[in-house]
Design a protein around this motif. Sequence first.
Motif, short mmCIF file in Angstrom:
data_model
loop_
_atom_site.label_atom_id
_atom_site.label_comp_id
_atom_site.label_asym_id
_atom_site.label_seq_id
_atom_site.Cartn_x
_atom_site.Cartn_y
_atom_site.Cartn_z
N CYS B 126 -11.93 -20.92 22.71
CA CYS B 126 -11.75 -21.82 21.57
C CYS B 126 -10.34 -21.62 21.02
CB CYS B 126 -12.78 -21.51 20.50
SG CYS B 126 -12.78 -22.69 19.15
N PRO B 127 -9.54 -22.65 21.03
CA PRO B 127 -8.18 -22.50 20.51
C PRO B 127 -8.20 -22.33 19.00
CG PRO B 127 -8.61 -24.79 20.96
CD PRO B 127 -9.82 -24.04 21.41
N SER B 128 -7.08 -21.87 18.50
CA SER B 128 -6.98 -21.77 17.05
C SER B 128 -6.93 -23.17 16.45
CB SER B 128 -5.73 -20.98 16.67
OG SER B 128 -4.58 -21.64 17.17
N ILE B 129 -7.34 -23.23 15.21
CA ILE B 129 -7.35 -24.52 14.54
C ILE B 129 -5.91 -24.89 14.20
CG2 ILE B 129 -8.19 -25.80 12.55
CD1 ILE B 129 -10.52 -23.89 12.42
N TYR B 163 -15.23 -29.94 24.27
CA TYR B 163 -16.22 -30.21 23.23
C TYR B 163 -16.13 -29.18 22.10
CZ TYR B 163 -18.00 -32.94 27.10
OH TYR B 163 -18.10 -33.80 28.14
N TYR B 164 -16.20 -29.68 20.90
CA TYR B 164 -16.08 -28.81 19.73
C TYR B 164 -17.10 -29.18 18.67
CZ TYR B 164 -11.65 -27.63 21.83
OH TYR B 164 -10.69 -27.20 22.72
N LYS B 165 -17.37 -28.19 17.87
CA LYS B 165 -18.18 -28.41 16.67
C LYS B 165 -17.51 -27.66 15.53
CE LYS B 165 -22.32 -26.44 16.42
NZ LYS B 165 -23.77 -26.27 16.66
N TRP B 166 -17.49 -28.30 14.38
CA TRP B 166 -16.91 -27.65 13.22
C TRP B 166 -17.98 -27.55 12.14
CZ3 TRP B 166 -14.17 -31.41 15.95
CH2 TRP B 166 -13.00 -30.95 16.58
N LYS B 167 -17.98 -26.46 11.49
CA LYS B 167 -18.86 -26.25 10.34
C LYS B 167 -18.04 -25.60 9.23
CE LYS B 167 -23.28 -25.32 12.69
NZ LYS B 167 -24.32 -24.28 12.88
N MET B 168 -18.56 -25.70 8.05
CA MET B 168 -17.92 -25.00 6.95
C MET B 168 -18.86 -23.96 6.38
SD MET B 168 -15.58 -27.76 4.97
CE MET B 168 -15.26 -26.60 3.71
N VAL B 244 -13.45 -22.71 7.37
CA VAL B 244 -13.69 -23.78 8.35
C VAL B 244 -13.82 -23.12 9.71
CG1 VAL B 244 -12.78 -25.86 9.43
CG2 VAL B 244 -12.38 -25.45 6.99
N ARG B 245 -14.97 -23.33 10.33
CA ARG B 245 -15.24 -22.69 11.62
C ARG B 245 -15.17 -23.72 12.75
NH1 ARG B 245 -19.67 -18.25 12.40
NH2 ARG B 245 -18.59 -16.51 11.44
N GLN B 246 -14.53 -23.35 13.80
CA GLN B 246 -14.41 -24.21 14.98
C GLN B 246 -15.11 -23.53 16.14
OE1 GLN B 246 -10.69 -26.45 16.00
NE2 GLN B 246 -10.51 -24.83 17.52
N TYR B 247 -16.09 -24.23 16.72
CA TYR B 247 -16.89 -23.67 17.80
C TYR B 247 -16.56 -24.41 19.11
CZ TYR B 247 -19.95 -21.91 14.04
OH TYR B 247 -20.44 -21.30 12.92
N SER B 248 -16.34 -23.65 20.15
CA SER B 248 -16.28 -24.30 21.47
C SER B 248 -17.72 -24.55 21.91
CB SER B 248 -15.56 -23.42 22.48
OG SER B 248 -16.28 -22.23 22.70
N PHE B 295 -32.39 -25.40 21.28
CA PHE B 295 -31.27 -25.12 22.18
C PHE B 295 -30.81 -23.69 21.94
CE2 PHE B 295 -27.30 -25.53 24.34
CZ PHE B 295 -27.44 -26.61 25.19
N PHE B 296 -30.47 -23.02 23.02
CA PHE B 296 -29.79 -21.74 22.88
C PHE B 296 -28.34 -21.98 23.26
CE2 PHE B 296 -28.22 -17.70 24.58
CZ PHE B 296 -28.39 -16.92 23.44
N GLU B 297 -27.47 -21.89 22.27
CA GLU B 297 -26.07 -22.25 22.51
C GLU B 297 -25.16 -21.05 22.45
OE1 GLU B 297 -24.53 -24.92 19.49
OE2 GLU B 297 -26.12 -24.28 18.13
N VAL B 298 -24.04 -21.19 23.11
CA VAL B 298 -23.03 -20.13 23.16
C VAL B 298 -21.71 -20.73 22.74
CG1 VAL B 298 -24.28 -18.97 25.02
CG2 VAL B 298 -22.41 -20.54 25.56
N SER B 299 -20.91 -19.97 22.05
CA SER B 299 -19.64 -20.50 21.56
C SER B 299 -18.63 -19.39 21.35
CB SER B 299 -19.82 -21.21 20.21
OG SER B 299 -20.70 -22.29 20.31
N ALA B 300 -17.38 -19.80 21.42
CA ALA B 300 -16.31 -18.98 20.86
C ALA B 300 -15.94 -19.62 19.53
CB ALA B 300 -15.12 -18.94 21.79
N VAL B 301 -15.53 -18.81 18.62
CA VAL B 301 -15.32 -19.32 17.26
C VAL B 301 -13.93 -18.93 16.78
CG1 VAL B 301 -16.15 -19.30 14.88
CG2 VAL B 301 -17.78 -19.05 16.76
N THR B 302 -13.25 -19.86 16.19
CA THR B 302 -12.03 -19.56 15.42
C THR B 302 -12.21 -20.18 14.04
OG1 THR B 302 -10.98 -21.54 16.30
CG2 THR B 302 -10.49 -19.47 17.42
#
Lengths: 907, 368
Positions: B126-129, B163-168, B244-248, B295-302
């Motif tokens: 996951c790249p930096s935001i 593909y990305y997902k963002w949450k706060m 602000v979280r960014q998930y791959s 769903f069981f999901e996996v992500s890297a987070v920045t």
Amino acid sequence: MKAFYCYFRKMVVSAKLLAGYILLTFSLVFLTFSGAAAQSKYEYEFENVMLDTAIQVVEKENDIRLFYISEWTENSRIDGHFRANSLKELLDKMLYHVGLSCVDYDGSSFILIRELSDGQIIEEYTSTGEKINKVIVGDPSSEAREAVIKGRIMDLDDESPLAGATVYSKQSDKGVASGLDGYYELTLPTGEHTLEINSLGYHPETQTVILQSSGSIDISLVSSKITLDVVTVEGFKESPDISEAQMSKESFQVENLAYVPSLMGEKDIVKTINLLPGVISSEASSGYSVRGGGYGQNLVFLESTPLYNTSHLFGLFSVFNPGVAESVSIYKGTMPPRYGGRVSSVMDIHLKDGDQENWQGEAAFGLLSSRASLELPITEKLSLVTGGRVSYFNRMLERTFYDEVQNSRGSFYDTNLKMTYKLTDSTTLSVNAFSSYDDFTLPEGEEITYGNQLASGSWEQIFSEHLHGKFDLTFSNYYSTINSEDSLVQRFVRNGITTSTAKGYFSFFKFENHTLNSGFEVNRVEVDPGKVERTDPLESTEIQIPIEKGIESAIFLGDEFKLSDKITLNLGLRYSHFMLLGPGEQYVYEANSAKRTSTITDTLTYGNGDLMQTYGGLEPRFFFKYDLDPSLALKFNMGRTRQFLHLMSNTASISPLNIWKLSSSNLQPQVSDQMAIGMTKTIRKHAIEISYEFFYRHTNNLPDFKNGAVLYDNENIETEIISGIGQAYGHEFQLAKKTGKLSGWLAYTYSRSFNTMDSDIAEEKVNNGEKYPSNYDIPHSVSLSGDYLLSRLWSVSFNWVYNTGRPITYPVASYFHDGISIANYSDRNAYRIPDYHRLDLAVNLKGSNLKIDKKWDYTLSLSAYNVYNRKNAYSVFFQRVASRIEGRKLSILGETVPSVTLTIKKK
Amino acid sequence: MRRLSIILFLSVVMSGCIEPFELNPDHDTTGIVVTGSITDVDPVHVGLTKPAESVNRREFSIMPVIGARVILFDDQGNQEELVESKLVHGQFDGQTIGVVGREYHIQVILEDGTEVLSTPQLIQPCPSIDIVYYEAVDYYKKSTSGGLLFKLEMDEKDTLNRYYKWKMGGTYVLYTYFNKDNPAPGNACGELKPELEEPCYVSYVDDLHYVLGESISDQADIISKEIEFLQPNSKFKYGQSIEVRQYSMTEEAYDYWKKVDDQRTSVGSVFDPPPAQIRGNLTFEDDTEITVFGFFEVSAVTSKRFLIEPTDFPGLTEDLATLLGGSGVNADCNPPSGPSNWWTPPDFCCDCALLTGSTREKPSYWPD
């Protein structure tokens, strides 16, 4: 003929004996009239008296004697004022209408003889006193046993040719259909024939001819609209024609829509066809389903030009100006070989040619929009038809009390222009242009526009009496745009489809009882799936989803002929071919894997004009009719159709923003086989018609979509598409009463439509591969439509429609994921929204002048749509309230919608 | 939203109406729900529940799956059996933190011995935001009061994943009336001496709101997203560190959450696609018709953080800002069961450190 001649000689001998007496009588008659009529020696006036009586009067008063066969004048009558300077002239004038003339034998004796001339109309009377006009065709002196009768069938009003009209001899049981230019040709035994002439949208005509030798007779038919004014009110719809083998076809004259109650008084072609059996559409929906077929499986032609969106205002109204359109035909089943490219139906809309003698106009003022049309003769050979419609929707929005839409804006318009130039008697040229445009700004500032731009040129040519042709060059463009803007970024998305077509159609009449049709068409189709323009303060970017180009072509041949007295066959064959052309890319996916971006194993790149993919095949068409008796026919039709252009829509109704997609290596063409069997019965001299049809359609490679498919701005839309089998079947019944104070029809349709999407790949299955109802599975549909003539000025018209609710997918369970409530939905389309039914009423007041030749006509219609306020479900949807899911029913037209429409027409 | 606008537009113009519609489907409460995740910053967590008894009942309960075991596997041959929470049945936690480039999957063994497996998911980098910022706006969509609108922009040419997902989420300061020196029996309130209280720093992630993004072009383009609109509430009383979280994401996970998103925004009109059956990446090992949801999901987070003061909100003066905050007293320290709205800060009279995500240790990112 021989017996007639012998009798004639006997009379000549007898006449000589009376010569002196006749001469004397002649002199007395002369003296009698010389004082009364300075210029005419003989003058008589008869008011519908028996001809024999009139002859006796002349004989007595002029002291003459006439010799003739009594059968010639039996039951004949005479009516009129006759003047002559001689008795022979007088008698010739009196007897011409029954095909007789006289020979002055000796001045007091006159011998009547049968003397006919080509084109002469003679009158005969039946034993019941009914007068029959008989037309002499050909040379009376000919002794031919067979002769060819030919001519042209025209509209009485504007003398426009009527294509497809049938001429049928009851005596010889032979018939033929007219070509595109209205010409017909039929070989018959010489003698007397009662010809029955039928054409859709016109009143049947019967003409008795005495065929002496080959000759011609032109026949003019009276449009239903004239009858509407003078005699009775007739339902707008023409019932299935018993005379042709084609079935599953509906036709009507647009002018007759005047009495069909409509939403906000807007006479609407597309909404009106929904009243026909087998045609279903929901409110505020721009498309329609025919016999369980998809909206994208219908082809619409406006003056031979394909039209991709027929709607204004997201489907509340259609784009066709009823003041300009003349007639509509829709083929719901097997279509004639000249049509192809869609597997469900074809609707063909023709515009008026324009009056070549007097200008005509029409204007209608409604609550939402107004329209006007004008027919203008420019020269003797050149005529123009133009029309336009404009909405005043913004005024309504400005005055609404709803804050949510006060900032909205909306408008639409459409324009038509058609020019027809009759270069010679055998050559007609015409050009047509059409444009429609909708522009809406939604409450949140998003602007949506869409529109059609059509242009066409047509050349109709009579090459010879046996060969007629028509050539068209057409251009059609449909586009839609979305423009959204926030504080930083402006985003503009556009997609569209453009089709350029060249086609030719030939009718060949050389062979007796055969009407051969053939032709070709070449369509160049360009699909623009989407272009996204994005502008922000720093830079502008543009993303173009690759444009698709293809050429769809076809040749066809058809022959309608009578196999025997009772059997009519129409055999057709069409070969359709499609080429997908570069530039472009085609993806190769992993075998046995779902089509996803991640499963692409190879990308094939093609240059401009390179052949990327090709499909094609034969499409046989078969039409059969068996006449059990003159009023009852059994029919059977079957045929195959291919569709290379697919509407990308996974919604219950198409929206203006839907896009199309051409067949490719990953999207096979739809191939549909369909059949129908049924009967048509007319009773009471065609006043009542009953028809029944059973139909079945099987479609291979029917596209459907994965669960949750995203179709917009999707660069790789084929990953969302799955394909399977579509099946539709059912039956239609209709009872139509065409004349009388009460006219109208009752139609019932039972129609089922199922899809099966099965695959070895779980993601490409729907409902685990089991058969499921399609979005267009509406089992029961009833429409009752009619018009009751209260007086010569007032009429009341009504519609009542009932449809089973369309299928829908319900939530059957819910669960939580990260605190989010997620619904688990049932199998696709396992449930239904509530049934739909509605009553519309209209009261119509016509202008006081009811003569056909009136100059101005006006109609005031007061109508109420949805009279009993039923809140029909436009849609059922589900909302989350806290963490539960609640059902909501949205009714777009949930209240009675009254309207007043004033139509003024100059004839 | 566009479809909703069209329907609204037509409905108002044509005197339409919306009324309740009774749903009487055959409720299907079979199946189990398996949700969970592992990221490169958070340890693995899995929840096992049963579907709700009804889709439209006002009161419902979420029943946990009892007696199950959950085991995490990676593609290196490592495995860990997760431990069920003592407070909430059906919630399992582990120690393993994800590693970018590894595949993970879980095995759930139910009480009757049947097994549920997830398909292996690869943690994408996951790249930096790139750019995250907020702006004060007077109103936003249907909100009539002002707030802070958080946005981000991301250059696609720099993206490492599609593909990305963002949450706060955030961290806020919470004082409760808990007197640690003189605790009342049980979880009841003690003597009200807030001046003696040490604050807690409560961190949370707003799972209810997420934004998805897909890189649709290989060309240089900017992904621009509105992440969240925040309005003033008591969480901002002492300032709040917004994260602000960014998930791959994997393609499968993206499809899953996209369908969830579509389902939430669909208005069910004739212009809407048919609602989708949402299926995740879990199935019973033995072929059965019982459905596994979730769903069981996996992500890297920045992530990126912003300290938001009450005065940052438009039109909110410092005086008014001091009034922010609730005054209710909740005598129960147990976290509420079922779905909870973490935006409403609790005013527990008990030890705030018991709250999920709470600590008395000041985070390093919190200003002095």
